[in-house]
Design a protein around this motif. Structure first.
Motif, PDB file in Angstrom:
ATOM      1  N   GLU A 322      26.464 -61.540  -4.386  1.00  0.00           N
ATOM      2  CA  GLU A 322      27.282 -61.746  -5.776  1.00  0.00           C
ATOM      3  C   GLU A 322      26.362 -62.112  -6.954  1.00  0.00           C
ATOM      4  O   GLU A 322      26.427 -61.681  -7.922  1.00  0.00           O
ATOM      5  CB  GLU A 322      28.559 -62.607  -5.612  1.00  0.00           C
ATOM      6  CG  GLU A 322      29.545 -62.257  -4.861  1.00  0.00           C
ATOM      7  CD  GLU A 322      30.383 -60.995  -5.502  1.00  0.00           C
ATOM      8  OE1 GLU A 322      30.235 -60.854  -6.720  1.00  0.00           O
ATOM      9  OE2 GLU A 322      31.483 -60.631  -5.003  1.00  0.00           O
ATOM     10  N   ALA A 325      24.180 -59.459  -7.863  1.00  0.00           N
ATOM     11  CA  ALA A 325      24.838 -58.362  -8.544  1.00  0.00           C
ATOM     12  C   ALA A 325      24.678 -58.550  -9.984  1.00  0.00           C
ATOM     13  O   ALA A 325      24.382 -58.138 -11.127  1.00  0.00           O
ATOM     14  CB  ALA A 325      25.910 -58.114  -7.954  1.00  0.00           C
ATOM     15  N   ASP A 326      25.068 -60.108 -10.235  1.00  0.00           N
ATOM     16  CA  ASP A 326      25.516 -60.433 -11.681  1.00  0.00           C
ATOM     17  C   ASP A 326      24.103 -60.615 -12.468  1.00  0.00           C
ATOM     18  O   ASP A 326      24.165 -60.689 -13.713  1.00  0.00           O
ATOM     19  CB  ASP A 326      26.161 -62.131 -11.564  1.00  0.00           C
ATOM     20  CG  ASP A 326      27.620 -61.958 -11.192  1.00  0.00           C
ATOM     21  OD1 ASP A 326      28.160 -60.840 -11.317  1.00  0.00           O
ATOM     22  OD2 ASP A 326      28.312 -62.994 -10.984  1.00  0.00           O
ATOM     23  N   ARG A 328      22.056 -58.433 -12.290  1.00  0.00           N
ATOM     24  CA  ARG A 328      21.610 -57.196 -12.148  1.00  0.00           C
ATOM     25  C   ARG A 328      20.261 -56.847 -11.617  1.00  0.00           C
ATOM     26  O   ARG A 328      19.129 -56.141 -11.831  1.00  0.00           O
ATOM     27  CB  ARG A 328      21.233 -56.617 -13.746  1.00  0.00           C
ATOM     28  CG  ARG A 328      22.723 -56.781 -14.383  1.00  0.00           C
ATOM     29  CD  ARG A 328      22.433 -56.311 -15.929  1.00  0.00           C
ATOM     30  NE  ARG A 328      23.640 -56.395 -16.648  1.00  0.00           N
ATOM     31  CZ  ARG A 328      24.782 -55.809 -16.863  1.00  0.00           C
ATOM     32  NH1 ARG A 328      24.500 -54.563 -16.206  1.00  0.00           N
ATOM     33  NH2 ARG A 328      25.887 -56.019 -17.381  1.00  0.00           N
ATOM     34  N   ARG A 353      32.680 -53.588  -2.900  1.00  0.00           N
ATOM     35  CA  ARG A 353      32.528 -53.837  -4.444  1.00  0.00           C
ATOM     36  C   ARG A 353      30.869 -53.754  -4.568  1.00  0.00           C
ATOM     37  O   ARG A 353      30.196 -52.982  -5.574  1.00  0.00           O
ATOM     38  CB  ARG A 353      33.247 -54.660  -4.940  1.00  0.00           C
ATOM     39  CG  ARG A 353      34.657 -54.292  -5.184  1.00  0.00           C
ATOM     40  CD  ARG A 353      35.490 -55.253  -6.180  1.00  0.00           C
ATOM     41  NE  ARG A 353      35.546 -56.763  -5.911  1.00  0.00           N
ATOM     42  CZ  ARG A 353      36.200 -57.377  -5.002  1.00  0.00           C
ATOM     43  NH1 ARG A 353      37.128 -56.578  -4.563  1.00  0.00           N
ATOM     44  NH2 ARG A 353      35.885 -58.728  -4.733  1.00  0.00           N
ATOM     45  N   LEU A 354      30.400 -54.327  -3.862  1.00  0.00           N
ATOM     46  CA  LEU A 354      28.947 -54.907  -4.122  1.00  0.00           C
ATOM     47  C   LEU A 354      27.890 -53.834  -3.699  1.00  0.00           C
ATOM     48  O   LEU A 354      26.808 -53.441  -4.388  1.00  0.00           O
ATOM     49  CB  LEU A 354      28.552 -56.105  -3.174  1.00  0.00           C
ATOM     50  CG  LEU A 354      29.010 -57.390  -3.478  1.00  0.00           C
ATOM     51  CD1 LEU A 354      28.941 -58.668  -2.422  1.00  0.00           C
ATOM     52  CD2 LEU A 354      28.169 -58.085  -4.797  1.00  0.00           C
ATOM     53  N   THR A 356      28.464 -50.993  -4.731  1.00  0.00           N
ATOM     54  CA  THR A 356      28.475 -50.164  -5.884  1.00  0.00           C
ATOM     55  C   THR A 356      27.562 -50.927  -7.215  1.00  0.00           C
ATOM     56  O   THR A 356      27.235 -50.002  -7.932  1.00  0.00           O
ATOM     57  CB  THR A 356      29.785 -49.799  -6.537  1.00  0.00           C
ATOM     58  OG1 THR A 356      30.395 -51.088  -6.887  1.00  0.00           O
ATOM     59  CG2 THR A 356      30.726 -49.012  -5.426  1.00  0.00           C
ATOM     60  N   ARG A 357      27.350 -52.226  -6.975  1.00  0.00           N
ATOM     61  CA  ARG A 357      26.664 -52.819  -7.737  1.00  0.00           C
ATOM     62  C   ARG A 357      24.942 -53.279  -7.429  1.00  0.00           C
ATOM     63  O   ARG A 357      24.356 -53.620  -8.417  1.00  0.00           O
ATOM     64  CB  ARG A 357      27.323 -54.226  -8.178  1.00  0.00           C
ATOM     65  CG  ARG A 357      28.712 -54.132  -8.586  1.00  0.00           C
ATOM     66  CD  ARG A 357      29.437 -55.482  -8.837  1.00  0.00           C
ATOM     67  NE  ARG A 357      28.694 -56.108  -9.826  1.00  0.00           N
ATOM     68  CZ  ARG A 357      29.078 -57.433 -10.088  1.00  0.00           C
ATOM     69  NH1 ARG A 357      29.733 -58.265  -8.981  1.00  0.00           N
ATOM     70  NH2 ARG A 357      28.171 -58.083 -11.109  1.00  0.00           N
TER      71      ARG A 357
END
Length: 432
Positions: A322, A325-326, A328, A353-354, A356-357
């Motif tokens: 997470e 991901a935040d 980027r 979800r992760l 996809t990020r």
């Protein structure tokens, strides 16, 4: 270790300077063991005080492992001390009679019995079915009884305490040990009162876990930077009506470290507070003590990240993902997660979800899959690890969290594959 040895040896230095040789070597040796045991037991309060300067450099799991390890020699020294006296002269056996013995002997017996009870309850609490909360309360009360009774015994015997500086040494140690107890149980909870957290979300999952989200009641209570933690760390939680509670429960944070006023946990119901999480109400107030732990994401690295977990051990690893991901991050990530079956994947929606990020490749390993006829399923074993190592395996960072057997197997497998030890990180998930 050097600092620990120096601290616990302080009483021995004082005793050796004015040693009364006429009393005999074995008597003096017995007394020395008693002093050493007492200083080690007092140091246990320091080790378990949840202070950042103690746990920060090596991680709370290592600190608690050291706490457990030092309890054994401290207990042995404490029991050998009177045993040697009994062996030297049978007259000392009279001190066991609580009706006729002097007060100093009564305190010694009380301390010894409380110490034995403390050790037995710690070793056998699961076998005896003692809840975590009941064990925490009894552990702290027994530890306090051991220390206070032992200190009373030392002061009443008054041996090796004749010189002012020797009395000053023990006075300082007494105040230090008891002061730490007050800090942990009184002053620190008062500080937490200003740093209250409100439950904003409680989401039960089919796998038996509960996602818990908390938000700071007062956003400035942790200063301008807010609540800061490193991805992979954990915190201790207790409920609002238990500000001075003996029982705090440790859980890995599963949310992004980039958030400063919200934190999330994914908790598997087992006993005590963890079994009550699903019944928490939105708006309820909790207290959070943390963050702790040295199992942290190496954010400065750009090499591939390989995360190995089983069951609820994935929660600190999800926090790492997470956070990336935040940020980027384009860092290649691999997650190998062992679960019972497709319906028992912990943090499943977060992981999906992760994907996809992030540049995240997820490989699930099911021991009893629902969607295949293969008998026995698959295992996250040495063959699996060697088969799935990334191309840049030697430069990758590996984070492992799960049962002890899994962590030891994975670490040894990676070492044999040529991965450097400083690239491998483990979290002892069941540390309490």
């Amino acid at each position: 270790m050097v600092l620990y040895v120096c601290v616990v040896s302080v009483p021995l230095v004082g005793g050796a300077i004015n040693l009364e040789h006429g009393r005999g070597f074995w008597l003096n040796f017995s007394i020395a063991l008693g002093f050493l045991s007492l200083s080690m037991l007092g140091a246990q309060f320091v080790i378990a005080s949840r202070m950042q300067w103690v746990s920060g450099p090596i991680g709370m799991d290592a600190v608690l492992a050291f706490h457990r390890a030092m309890a054994y020699p401290a207990t042995v020294f404490a029991l050998v001390h009177p045993a040697m006296l009994f062996a030297m002269d049978a007259k000392y056996l009279q001190l066991l009679n609580v009706f006729t013995s002097p007060l100093r002997a009564k305190f010694a017996l009380l301390s010894a019995l409380a110490l034995v009870a403390l050790v037995l309850l710690s070793l056998l609490r699961r076998r005896w079915g003692i809840s975590y909360k009941a064990w925490q309360i009894s552990h702290w009360l027994l530890a306090l009884t051991v220390l206070v009774a032992a200190m009373a015994h030392v002061w009443l015997v008054n041996y090796y305490l004749k010189d002012p500086w020797q009395r000053l040494t023990w006075q300082v140690l007494t105040l230090l040990f008891l002061g730490l107890g007050l800090w942990v149980r009184v002053f620190k909870p008062l500080l937490h009162y200003k740093r209250r957290w409100r439950v904003t979300q409680v989401v039960p999952h089919a796998d038996g876990t509960v996602s818990l989200e908390l938000a700071l009641v007062h956003k400035g209570s942790y200063g301008a930077k807010g609540f800061r933690f490193k991805a992979g760390q954990f915190a201790w939680i207790t409920r609002s009506n238990l500000l001075f509670a003996f029982s705090y429960n440790p859980f890995s944070i599963s949310s992004s470290a980039e958030a400063t006023d919200r934190i999330g946990f994914t908790i598997k119901g087992h006993e005590g507070f963890s079994a009550e999480v699903a019944r928490l109400q939105v708006g309820e107030i909790l207290y959070v003590d943390g963050p702790y732990g040295g199992f942290c994401l190496d954010e400065e690295q750009r090499a591939p990240l390989v995360l190995i977990a089983a069951g609820v051990g994935v929660t600190p690893l999800v926090s790492m993902l997470e956070t990336l991901a935040d940020q980027r991050s384009a860092r290649p990530c691999h997650l190998w997660l062992a679960s019972k079956n497709e319906d028992s994947i912990v943090c499943r929606s977060q992981i999906e979800r992760l994907q996809t990020r992030l540049s995240l490749a997820v490989t699930h390993v099911f021991s009893k899959p629902l969607q295949t006829a293969a008998p026995g399923g698959a295992r996250l074993d040495q063959a699996f690890i060697l088969r799935h190592l990334p191309h840049a395996a030697l430069s990758a960072s590996y984070f492992i969290c799960g049962p002890q057997a899994l962590m030891e197997m994975a670490e040894q497998c990676l070492l044999r594959a040529g991965v450097a030890a400083h690239h491998i990180h483990r979290e002892h998930f069941g540390m309490v």
